[in-house]
Design a protein around this motif. Structure first.
Motif: not given
Length: 401
Positions: A212, A216, A303
């Motif tokens: 995650a 991102t 996220s």
């Protein structure tokens, strides 16, 4: 002519992003270690090792000869003999029993008063002193063992005194309590494995955390999000592809943990404590069912939180704080035992915790409880996904500075 490829490309965007992220992170050693080794395997192994070490130490103290310093042993030879018969080895007297137990030179010290024999012959109550430190958890088994032996000897001698006076021993106990413990060998296992649900949640968290972060904050730091967002593909599809990759790693991590507990659980000597532990296929299947919506929820939260960070290191800091959230239900149930209500199963994390505890007890979970658990967690997961989609629509997400 160019319209058909564009539509096909858009319809396959989710699968393309998913496969891309999975392949790239399968080559990332840090992600692989976190998802498939550190959490799924190391946790169960350490958990079982600690339990085995603790159990073996406690059983040794309960079965092996127990050395206990006795002050004034010469005043009560019969009591000392009774202690010897119970496995206690009377040791040399210590000058300062208080300091002896505080410095852990002895788990427990027994002191017999000098007037013990005189009071005993008169039929008067006599008193012995047990010195111990209740803050030393390692000494609790020894203290309990000596206490039971002394009290057992006292009851026996009290009964003999009544018989000598022509009275029935039951005269001293006009009321007897008959205990009917309804706990089964399997339900007693909950006392030892109360933190097991937390292990499963943390495994899911660790399984997808680094992925995650990389998908991102990592891409944002590498400035690869902007060209990705420049493609003629809805951003929600890009997010769904990334979430699917995170969920895949988290689910794989959970499966490895369930398998690991099923294997190492066989090495826990639960039967020695009158317990029964079943971490097999039935248990694993129900845990997986209860945890699946939680996989999506945690992936979306990871996220979302990582998207607020501008660098990989900053995202690690944020998610490390988020990791404290899963421990709350386990901590609450450990320190504040509550009677489960139907609505509690609809609360994410708490519902999974209660369901797993019931599985450990051997009670099973009803269809209603499973439904509430899945519905509550799925609703929370959808809310988290929608919030993350809104975050992905922001142009600031693609900017790394």
């Amino acid at each position: 002519m160019n319209t058909v490829p564009t539509k096909l490309q858009r319809s396959r965007a989710f699968l393309t992003v998913f496969l891309k992220e999975v392949k790239e992170n399968l080559r990332d050693r840090r992600t692989l270690i976190s998802a498939f080794l550190t959490g799924p395997l190391l946790g169960p192994v350490l958990f079982v090792m600690l339990i085995n070490i603790t159990l073996n130490r406690e059983l040794d103290k309960a079965e092996k000869p127990l050395p206990v310093p006795v002050i004034g042993a010469e005043y009560a030879p019969n009591l000392v003999d009774a202690l010897k018969a119970g496995g206690v080895v009377p040791g040399a007297a210590v000058a300062d029993p208080e300091q002896a137990v505080r410095k852990q030179e002895a788990d427990v010290v027994l002191r017999i008063a000098s007037n013990y024999g005189k009071a005993w012959r008169k039929g008067e109550p006599v008193q012995v002193e047990l010195f111990y430190d209740s803050s030393q958890r390692d000494a609790n088994t020894s203290v309990e063992r000596v206490t039971q032996l002394v009290e057992g000897y006292a009851r026996q001698q009290g009964a003999l005194r009544l018989v000598a006076r022509g009275l029935s021993p039951s005269t001293a106990w006009p009321l007897q309590v008959a205990r009917r413990d309804q706990a089964t060998p399997q339900s007693r296992a909950v006392l030892m494995f109360a933190m097991l649900p937390y292990f499963f949640v943390i495994t899911i968290f660790m399984g997808g955390m680094y992925l995650a972060i990389d998908l991102t904050a990592g891409e944002r730091e590498r400035q690869s999000l902007e060209p990705l967002f420049a493609n003629p593909v809805p951003r929600w599809k890009i997010l769904c592809g990334k979430l699917a990759a995170i969920c895949t790693f988290s689910t794989a991590s959970l499966l490895i943990t369930l398998l690991a507990f099923a294997v190492v659980g066989q090495f826990i000597p639960a039967e020695k404590l009158g317990m029964e532990l079943d971490l097999g296929v039935h248990f694993a299947a129900h845990v997986l069912l209860l945890m699946l919506p939680l996989v999506l929820l945690l992936s979306a939260l990871q996220s979302m939180v990582a998207a607020f960070a501008k660098s990989y290191r900053e995202a690690q800091t944020y998610l490390s704080l988020l990791m404290l959230v899963p421990i709350i239900p386990s901590a609450v149930l450990s320190f504040m035992p509550i009677k489960a209500q139907a609505w509690m199963y609809a609360v994410p994390l708490l519902g999974q915790n209660l369901g797993i505890m019931q599985l450990l007890r051997g009670d099973g979970v009803s269809a209603e409880q499973v439904g509430l658990c899945l519905a509550g967690s799925l609703v929370a997961a959808l809310i988290a996904v929608l919030a993350t989609i809104q975050l992905y629509r922001s142009e600031r997400l693609a900017i790394s500075v």
